[in-house]
Design a protein around this motif. Sequence first.
Motif, short mmCIF file in Angstrom:
data_model
loop_
_atom_site.label_atom_id
_atom_site.label_comp_id
_atom_site.label_asym_id
_atom_site.label_seq_id
_atom_site.Cartn_x
_atom_site.Cartn_y
_atom_site.Cartn_z
N PHE A 16 0.70 -1.23 -0.15
CA PHE A 16 -0.03 0.08 -0.03
C PHE A 16 0.91 1.27 -0.01
CE2 PHE A 16 1.17 -0.43 4.55
CZ PHE A 16 0.76 0.81 4.94
N THR A 17 0.30 2.49 -0.01
CA THR A 17 1.02 3.62 -0.04
C THR A 17 0.82 4.65 1.18
OG1 THR A 17 -0.20 4.86 -1.64
CG2 THR A 17 1.39 3.37 -2.67
N ILE A 18 1.71 5.31 1.44
CA ILE A 18 1.44 6.35 2.77
C ILE A 18 2.16 7.71 1.59
CG2 ILE A 18 2.20 7.31 4.78
CD1 ILE A 18 2.44 4.20 5.80
N ASP A 19 1.44 8.71 1.44
CA ASP A 19 2.13 9.77 0.90
C ASP A 19 2.64 9.66 -0.35
OD1 ASP A 19 0.91 11.37 2.94
OD2 ASP A 19 2.71 11.55 4.32
N GLY A 20 2.13 8.58 -0.96
CA GLY A 20 2.67 8.26 -2.18
C GLY A 20 3.95 7.12 -2.43
N ALA A 21 4.46 7.09 -0.83
CA ALA A 21 5.63 5.89 -1.02
C ALA A 21 5.10 4.54 -0.78
CB ALA A 21 6.31 6.37 0.51
N SER A 22 5.69 3.67 -1.30
CA SER A 22 5.13 2.40 -1.31
C SER A 22 5.81 1.49 -0.01
CB SER A 22 5.83 1.40 -2.44
OG SER A 22 5.38 0.13 -2.47
N VAL A 23 4.83 0.94 0.68
CA VAL A 23 5.06 0.22 1.90
C VAL A 23 4.55 -1.19 1.90
CG1 VAL A 23 4.53 0.10 4.29
CG2 VAL A 23 4.57 2.38 3.21
N THR A 24 5.42 -2.12 2.16
CA THR A 24 5.24 -3.45 2.33
C THR A 24 4.78 -3.73 3.83
OG1 THR A 24 6.46 -4.07 0.46
CG2 THR A 24 5.92 -5.80 2.07
N ALA A 25 3.54 -4.42 4.18
CA ALA A 25 3.07 -4.80 5.32
C ALA A 25 2.86 -6.24 5.67
CB ALA A 25 2.02 -3.73 5.88
N PHE A 26 1.93 -6.49 6.51
CA PHE A 26 1.47 -7.98 6.67
C PHE A 26 0.04 -7.88 6.76
CE2 PHE A 26 6.16 -8.15 6.92
CZ PHE A 26 6.09 -9.24 6.31
N LYS A 27 -0.85 -8.63 6.19
CA LYS A 27 -2.18 -8.64 6.62
C LYS A 27 -2.44 -8.82 7.98
CE LYS A 27 -6.44 -10.98 5.24
NZ LYS A 27 -7.05 -12.01 4.35
N GLY A 28 -3.14 -8.16 8.55
CA GLY A 28 -3.37 -8.09 10.01
C GLY A 28 -2.91 -6.93 11.06
N GLU A 29 -2.04 -6.18 10.10
CA GLU A 29 -1.31 -5.13 10.86
C GLU A 29 -2.18 -3.84 10.62
OE1 GLU A 29 3.36 -6.02 10.72
OE2 GLU A 29 2.62 -4.96 9.02
N THR A 30 -1.87 -2.75 11.45
CA THR A 30 -2.67 -1.50 11.29
C THR A 30 -1.91 -0.68 10.21
OG1 THR A 30 -1.71 -0.50 13.15
CG2 THR A 30 -3.76 -1.78 13.40
N VAL A 31 -2.31 0.35 9.79
CA VAL A 31 -1.41 1.49 9.15
C VAL A 31 -0.30 1.93 9.89
CG1 VAL A 31 -1.60 3.55 7.71
CG2 VAL A 31 -3.41 1.87 7.19
N LEU A 32 -0.70 2.38 11.04
CA LEU A 32 0.23 2.99 12.09
C LEU A 32 1.45 1.99 12.28
CD1 LEU A 32 1.08 5.28 13.86
CD2 LEU A 32 -0.24 4.21 15.70
#
Length: 81
Positions: A16-32
Amino acid sequence: MRRVEAGVTRGQRVAFTIDGASVTAFKGETVLAAARAADMPIAGWCNMGSCGECMVTAASGMRVRACLTPVAEGLSVTTHG
């Protein structure tokens, strides 16, 4: 598929992206949580949705709390910092 890394069970990878920057996370995590793991500056204090310090805007235009919003593939959020 769930994975175990350093004794922690993680869900599937989500991009997903935050302020246009690509971020890799894991399902179940919050955006924060994902933002902090990626060393991105999103404010947050209580981590339970009470203080409102972590408000971000989703691509839909809705303001949401980053500490309560789960990451989702293709999600785009903008900070207010």
